[in-house]
Design a protein around this motif. Structure first.
Motif, mmCIF file in Angstrom:
data_model
loop_
_atom_site.group_PDB
_atom_site.id
_atom_site.type_symbol
_atom_site.label_atom_id
_atom_site.label_comp_id
_atom_site.label_asym_id
_atom_site.label_seq_id
_atom_site.Cartn_x
_atom_site.Cartn_y
_atom_site.Cartn_z
ATOM 1 N N TRP A 89 36.735 42.549 39.329
ATOM 2 C CA TRP A 89 35.905 41.469 39.843
ATOM 3 C C TRP A 89 35.895 41.569 41.350
ATOM 4 C CZ3 TRP A 89 32.550 38.326 37.803
ATOM 5 C CH2 TRP A 89 32.128 37.236 38.543
ATOM 6 N N GLY A 101 28.811 31.299 39.391
ATOM 7 C CA GLY A 101 29.566 30.054 39.244
ATOM 8 C C GLY A 101 28.748 29.022 38.495
ATOM 9 N N SER A 104 28.533 29.952 34.876
ATOM 10 C CA SER A 104 29.768 29.805 34.096
ATOM 11 C C SER A 104 30.105 28.339 33.831
ATOM 12 C CB SER A 104 30.944 30.482 34.804
ATOM 13 O OG SER A 104 31.355 29.720 35.914
ATOM 14 N N GLY A 133 40.939 31.206 37.378
ATOM 15 C CA GLY A 133 39.819 32.030 37.828
ATOM 16 C C GLY A 133 38.650 31.138 38.210
ATOM 17 N N THR A 134 38.941 30.156 39.033
ATOM 18 C CA THR A 134 37.919 29.125 39.324
ATOM 19 C C THR A 134 36.721 29.686 40.074
ATOM 20 O OG1 THR A 134 37.662 26.835 40.023
ATOM 21 C CG2 THR A 134 38.805 28.295 41.560
ATOM 22 N N GLY A 135 36.864 30.843 40.705
ATOM 23 C CA GLY A 135 35.729 31.422 41.437
ATOM 24 C C GLY A 135 35.228 30.467 42.493
ATOM 25 N N VAL A 136 33.932 30.132 42.447
ATOM 26 C CA VAL A 136 33.372 29.196 43.424
ATOM 27 C C VAL A 136 33.487 27.750 42.931
ATOM 28 C CG1 VAL A 136 31.790 30.944 44.324
ATOM 29 C CG2 VAL A 136 31.012 29.376 42.532
ATOM 30 N N GLY A 138 32.620 26.478 39.809
ATOM 31 C CA GLY A 138 31.562 25.992 38.913
ATOM 32 C C GLY A 138 32.097 25.166 37.744
ATOM 33 N N ASP A 156 42.665 30.712 41.849
ATOM 34 C CA ASP A 156 42.014 32.024 41.872
ATOM 35 C C ASP A 156 42.769 32.890 42.873
ATOM 36 O OD1 ASP A 156 39.934 34.214 42.070
ATOM 37 O OD2 ASP A 156 38.802 32.798 40.879
ATOM 38 N N TRP A 158 40.821 35.452 44.556
ATOM 39 C CA TRP A 158 39.764 36.162 45.284
ATOM 40 C C TRP A 158 39.298 35.283 46.438
ATOM 41 C CZ3 TRP A 158 38.252 40.724 46.267
ATOM 42 C CH2 TRP A 158 36.939 41.047 46.582
ATOM 43 N N ASP A 184 47.941 33.348 41.597
ATOM 44 C CA ASP A 184 47.774 34.230 40.443
ATOM 45 C C ASP A 184 48.287 33.478 39.209
ATOM 46 O OD1 ASP A 184 48.220 36.283 38.445
ATOM 47 O OD2 ASP A 184 47.976 37.726 40.088
ATOM 48 N N VAL A 185 47.523 33.493 38.137
ATOM 49 C CA VAL A 185 47.942 32.749 36.942
ATOM 50 C C VAL A 185 49.288 33.248 36.428
ATOM 51 C CG1 VAL A 185 46.609 34.226 35.367
ATOM 52 C CG2 VAL A 185 47.210 31.912 34.674
ATOM 53 N N PHE A 203 38.220 38.887 32.361
ATOM 54 C CA PHE A 203 38.377 39.414 33.722
ATOM 55 C C PHE A 203 39.815 39.855 33.988
ATOM 56 C CE2 PHE A 203 35.113 36.049 33.710
ATOM 57 C CZ PHE A 203 34.016 36.866 33.884
HETATM 58 C C1 LIG Z 1 33.750 35.111 36.527
HETATM 59 S S1 LIG Z 1 34.840 34.753 37.786
HETATM 60 C C2 LIG Z 1 34.898 33.020 37.728
HETATM 61 C C3 LIG Z 1 33.631 32.259 37.748
HETATM 62 C C4 LIG Z 1 33.936 30.801 37.986
HETATM 63 N N1 LIG Z 1 34.030 30.011 36.787
HETATM 64 C C5 LIG Z 1 32.991 30.200 39.011
HETATM 65 O O1 LIG Z 1 32.590 29.057 38.858
HETATM 66 O O2 LIG Z 1 32.678 30.894 39.989
HETATM 67 C C6 LIG Z 1 36.485 35.155 37.234
HETATM 68 C C7 LIG Z 1 37.532 34.853 38.256
HETATM 69 O O3 LIG Z 1 38.828 35.144 37.744
HETATM 70 C C8 LIG Z 1 39.641 35.441 38.858
HETATM 71 N N2 LIG Z 1 40.903 36.053 38.445
HETATM 72 C C9 LIG Z 1 41.087 37.309 37.957
HETATM 73 N N3 LIG Z 1 42.395 37.535 37.735
HETATM 74 C C10 LIG Z 1 43.060 36.379 38.063
HETATM 75 C C11 LIG Z 1 44.434 36.010 38.059
HETATM 76 N N4 LIG Z 1 45.385 36.865 37.649
HETATM 77 N N5 LIG Z 1 44.762 34.753 38.467
HETATM 78 C C12 LIG Z 1 43.802 33.886 38.880
HETATM 79 N N6 LIG Z 1 42.479 34.198 38.922
HETATM 80 C C13 LIG Z 1 42.114 35.434 38.523
HETATM 81 C C14 LIG Z 1 38.755 36.352 39.685
HETATM 82 O O4 LIG Z 1 39.195 36.455 41.016
HETATM 83 C C15 LIG Z 1 37.388 35.682 39.535
HETATM 84 O O5 LIG Z 1 37.081 34.846 40.616
#
Ligand SMILES: C[S@@+](CC[C@H](N)C(=O)[O-])C[C@H]1O[C@@H](n2cnc3c(N)ncnc32)[C@H](O)[C@@H]1O
Length: 288
Positions: A89, A101, A104, A133-136, A138, A156, A158, A184-185, A203
């Motif tokens: 990602w 976001g 999703s 993995g809250t991303g932005v 959403g 998240d 990223w 990190d989760v 992801f």
């Molecule tokens: C599809 S995106 C999320 C979309 C999100 N629901 C939004 O509203 O933008 C998946 C997210 O999972 C996060 N992610 C991946 N591995 C992770 C981890 N180990 N711990 C926390 N977040 C993680 C990525 O950084 C990415 O932002």
């Protein structure tokens, strides 16, 4: 080039353009200001492709049709542009992160709909929700909109997405109920906080998903819920290849819902259910 290959490729390029014309017609019907001659050709093209069904483009399903076409073209374009990119990602573009976001956020609507027939899940919507993995943001923001009593922990790893999430949350009416963290989760603290957790496994590789479900279980109150998602593998073989590619290129690994179900059971979740929908399958259960 052989004639057979040429014929097949011509057929496929025509199909790609047909999809684009149908998408263009749907777009123009909802937001149409365009040169009249161009509009006429787009309309003729859509009618040629769809026949009588072209008239329905205006109907209530218009937004769904646009999302479906937009996702197919975006996925196809991205795959073709860079088939060799490393899995994971790594989306940088703010507009794309925001679009994804928004798309999703419907995941929470599905959780909300599941709660309508599951009173114990409905109770969880008044506690604390972990959005992994809250991303932005959403899903977190949709959850806050839908559930006035819910508190949300959004995590998240990223930074580009987290920066946008912070802006989106600050601009919302829910900033006081959403805690945003770079976490990190697999490093989640074992405090018993959560009544509901969301884990998009598509992801994360298998080792991360295994560590994540164990960490989440250790941070979930008795009776709390975990909803884990993975891309649905459709019955048709080509659709199956695309779903598998989507998972692998997104950094995921698990494609079998039964594997997730066993993982949840091993972590102490009970009454684990599998709910299949066209794009994503949910595997969810309650801490015993
Ligand atoms: C599809 S995106 C999320 C979309 C999100 N629901 C939004 O509203 O933008 C998946 C997210 O999972 C996060 N992610 C991946 N591995 C992770 C981890 N180990 N711990 C926390 N977040 C993680 C990525 O950084 C990415 O932002």
């Amino acid at each position: 080039m052989s004639e057979a290959l040429m014929r097949e490729v011509q057929h496929l390029t025509r199909a790609a353009r047909m999809l684009a014309v149908v998408g263009a017609a749907a777009k123009l019907r909802s937001a149409g200001k365009v040169d009249a001659a161009i509009q006429e050709q787009i309309e003729r093209g859509a009618r040629m492709v769809l026949g009588d069904a072209a008239a329905d483009l205006q109907m209530s399903d218009g937004a769904t049709i646009l999302t479906m076409i937009g996702m197919a073209l975006a996925e196809a374009g991205e795959l073709f542009r860079d088939p060799a990119r490393t899995a994971g990602w790594q989306v940088q573009a703010p507009e794309l992160l925001q679009v994804m976001g928004r798309a999703s956020s419907h995941a929470f609507d599905r959780i909300f709909a599941l709660a309508e027939t599951r009173p114990l899940l409905r109770d969880a919507l008044a506690g604390t929700f972990l959005d992994v993995g809250t991303g932005v943001g959403g899903i977190a923001l949709r959850a806050a909109d839908a559930c006035p009593e819910l508190r949300i922990d959004a995590i998240d790893i990223w930074e580009p997405a987290l920066r946008l999430a912070a802006e989106n949350i600050a601009a919302s009416l829910h900033a006081d109920r959403i805690r945003l963290r770079n976490l990190d989760v697999t490093a989640l603290e074992p405090e018993l906080r959560y009544t509901l957790a969301w884990l998009p496994t598509m992801f994360m590789n298998r080792a991360v998903v295994e560590a994540a479900t164990a960490r989440i279980a250790a941070a979930t109150r008795s009776g709390g819920w975990l909803v884990a998602a993975l891309y649905t593998t459709p019955d048709d073989p080509f659709g199956g290849i695309m779903a598998s590619l989507r998972t692998l290129r997104g950094g995921g690994e698990i494609t079998d819902p039964m594997e997730l179900r066993e993982l949840l059971r091993a972590d102490g979740y009970v009454d684990v259910e599998v709910e299949v929908a066209p794009l994503a399958t949910f595997v969810f259960g309650r801490r015993g």
